[in-house]
Motif scaffolding. Structure first.
Motif, PDB file in Angstrom:
ATOM      1  N   PRO A  88      18.846 -25.122 -17.461  1.00  0.00           N
ATOM      2  CA  PRO A  88      19.830 -25.021 -18.348  1.00  0.00           C
ATOM      3  C   PRO A  88      20.204 -26.456 -18.785  1.00  0.00           C
ATOM      4  O   PRO A  88      19.813 -27.623 -18.359  1.00  0.00           O
ATOM      5  CB  PRO A  88      20.920 -24.670 -17.545  1.00  0.00           C
ATOM      6  CG  PRO A  88      20.615 -24.900 -16.088  1.00  0.00           C
ATOM      7  CD  PRO A  88      19.193 -25.127 -16.253  1.00  0.00           C
ATOM      8  N   TYR A  89      20.831 -26.424 -20.177  1.00  0.00           N
ATOM      9  CA  TYR A  89      20.937 -27.620 -20.899  1.00  0.00           C
ATOM     10  C   TYR A  89      22.622 -27.444 -21.595  1.00  0.00           C
ATOM     11  O   TYR A  89      22.532 -26.412 -22.143  1.00  0.00           O
ATOM     12  CB  TYR A  89      20.200 -27.804 -21.887  1.00  0.00           C
ATOM     13  CG  TYR A  89      20.328 -29.196 -22.679  1.00  0.00           C
ATOM     14  CD1 TYR A  89      20.164 -30.305 -22.217  1.00  0.00           C
ATOM     15  CD2 TYR A  89      20.970 -29.310 -24.039  1.00  0.00           C
ATOM     16  CE1 TYR A  89      20.493 -31.718 -22.815  1.00  0.00           C
ATOM     17  CE2 TYR A  89      21.458 -30.142 -24.609  1.00  0.00           C
ATOM     18  CZ  TYR A  89      21.207 -31.557 -24.183  1.00  0.00           C
ATOM     19  OH  TYR A  89      21.456 -32.676 -24.394  1.00  0.00           O
ATOM     20  N   LYS A  90      23.499 -27.963 -21.118  1.00  0.00           N
ATOM     21  CA  LYS A  90      24.791 -28.176 -21.496  1.00  0.00           C
ATOM     22  C   LYS A  90      25.202 -29.301 -22.048  1.00  0.00           C
ATOM     23  O   LYS A  90      25.536 -30.409 -20.925  1.00  0.00           O
ATOM     24  CB  LYS A  90      25.583 -27.242 -20.835  1.00  0.00           C
ATOM     25  CG  LYS A  90      27.328 -26.987 -21.370  1.00  0.00           C
ATOM     26  CD  LYS A  90      28.093 -26.746 -20.401  1.00  0.00           C
ATOM     27  CE  LYS A  90      29.470 -26.717 -20.865  1.00  0.00           C
ATOM     28  NZ  LYS A  90      30.542 -26.561 -19.896  1.00  0.00           N
ATOM     29  N   GLN A  91      25.563 -29.786 -23.093  1.00  0.00           N
ATOM     30  CA  GLN A  91      25.932 -31.199 -23.445  1.00  0.00           C
ATOM     31  C   GLN A  91      27.296 -31.183 -24.087  1.00  0.00           C
ATOM     32  O   GLN A  91      27.354 -30.346 -25.182  1.00  0.00           O
ATOM     33  CB  GLN A  91      24.704 -31.785 -24.343  1.00  0.00           C
ATOM     34  CG  GLN A  91      25.080 -33.549 -24.766  1.00  0.00           C
ATOM     35  CD  GLN A  91      25.067 -34.181 -23.432  1.00  0.00           C
ATOM     36  OE1 GLN A  91      26.171 -34.436 -22.840  1.00  0.00           O
ATOM     37  NE2 GLN A  91      24.062 -34.554 -23.155  1.00  0.00           N
ATOM     38  N   SER A  92      28.405 -31.995 -23.744  1.00  0.00           N
ATOM     39  CA  SER A  92      29.513 -32.120 -24.531  1.00  0.00           C
ATOM     40  C   SER A  92      29.509 -33.438 -25.287  1.00  0.00           C
ATOM     41  O   SER A  92      28.966 -34.491 -24.721  1.00  0.00           O
ATOM     42  CB  SER A  92      30.493 -32.056 -23.388  1.00  0.00           C
ATOM     43  OG  SER A  92      30.649 -30.821 -22.682  1.00  0.00           O
ATOM     44  N   TYR A  93      29.989 -33.463 -26.416  1.00  0.00           N
ATOM     45  CA  TYR A  93      30.393 -34.522 -27.113  1.00  0.00           C
ATOM     46  C   TYR A  93      31.533 -34.773 -27.544  1.00  0.00           C
ATOM     47  O   TYR A  93      32.304 -33.760 -27.765  1.00  0.00           O
ATOM     48  CB  TYR A  93      29.269 -34.352 -28.489  1.00  0.00           C
ATOM     49  CG  TYR A  93      27.944 -33.943 -28.226  1.00  0.00           C
ATOM     50  CD1 TYR A  93      27.074 -34.890 -28.267  1.00  0.00           C
ATOM     51  CD2 TYR A  93      27.561 -32.536 -28.143  1.00  0.00           C
ATOM     52  CE1 TYR A  93      25.954 -34.727 -28.142  1.00  0.00           C
ATOM     53  CE2 TYR A  93      26.183 -32.284 -27.990  1.00  0.00           C
ATOM     54  CZ  TYR A  93      25.280 -33.306 -27.996  1.00  0.00           C
ATOM     55  OH  TYR A  93      24.209 -33.062 -27.739  1.00  0.00           O
TER      56      TYR A  93
END
Length: 162
Positions: free
Chosen positions: A110-115
């Motif tokens: 999984p990939y979850k990136q916050s910006y």
């Protein structure tokens, strides 16, 4: 639109809408036209060994095209978990909050990136795009620092002795 309205710089909301649409379609030669000639793209939390500042249209465009080429086929985006534009007191600046979720195609991880991004404009063009993100999310999803650097790293220029 009247000639006077045509002469007015684009609002930051209009610029941001165009930015996101062109970015999603990877229409880089049109996307870069949204930038001021001396615009700056910054990643203050870039890990060691990765360039954190791109200045001028040519530098920014080269970075975006090469990053898109390296990322192609590696991450399947499943969409945005949230997307919020927060106006600032200065009408030429906004704070953008968003989270992208997806999966790495090679591993299924999984990939979850916050910006958080601060975007400043001058004369209807982006003068600064400062993006805060957690590189550890990407590094971990790609199987560690070495694998991540091989896939995505943009090495900073070698620095001489201090």
């Amino acid at each position: 639109m009247s000639p006077a309205e045509d002469a007015q710089p684009a609002s930051i909301q209009t610029i941001l809408q165009s930015y996101l649409a062109l970015y999603a379609q990877q229409r880089w030669d049109e996307w870069i036209d949204l930038w001021a000639d001396d615009g700056v793209l910054e990643f203050p939390f870039a890990p060691k060994g990765r360039k954190s500042r791109y200045a001028g249209k040519a530098d920014i465009l080269d970075y975006m095209k090469s990053t898109a080429a390296r990322m192609g086929g590696r991450i399947k985006s499943e969409g945005l978990e949230y997307f919020t534009v927060r106006p600032m007191q200065d009408p030429t600046t906004v704070c953008l909050e968003m989270a992208v979720k997806g999966r790495l195609l090679e591993t299924g991880a999984p990939y979850k990136q916050s910006y958080i991004s601060i975007i400043e404009t001058q004369g209807g063009k982006i003068s600064l795009y400062r993006e805060y993100w957690n590189p550890l999310v990407s590094i971990d999803a790609n199987g560690g620092r070495e694998a991540w650097t091989a896939a995505f790293g943009s090495p900073a220029p070698e620095e001489g002795p201090a």
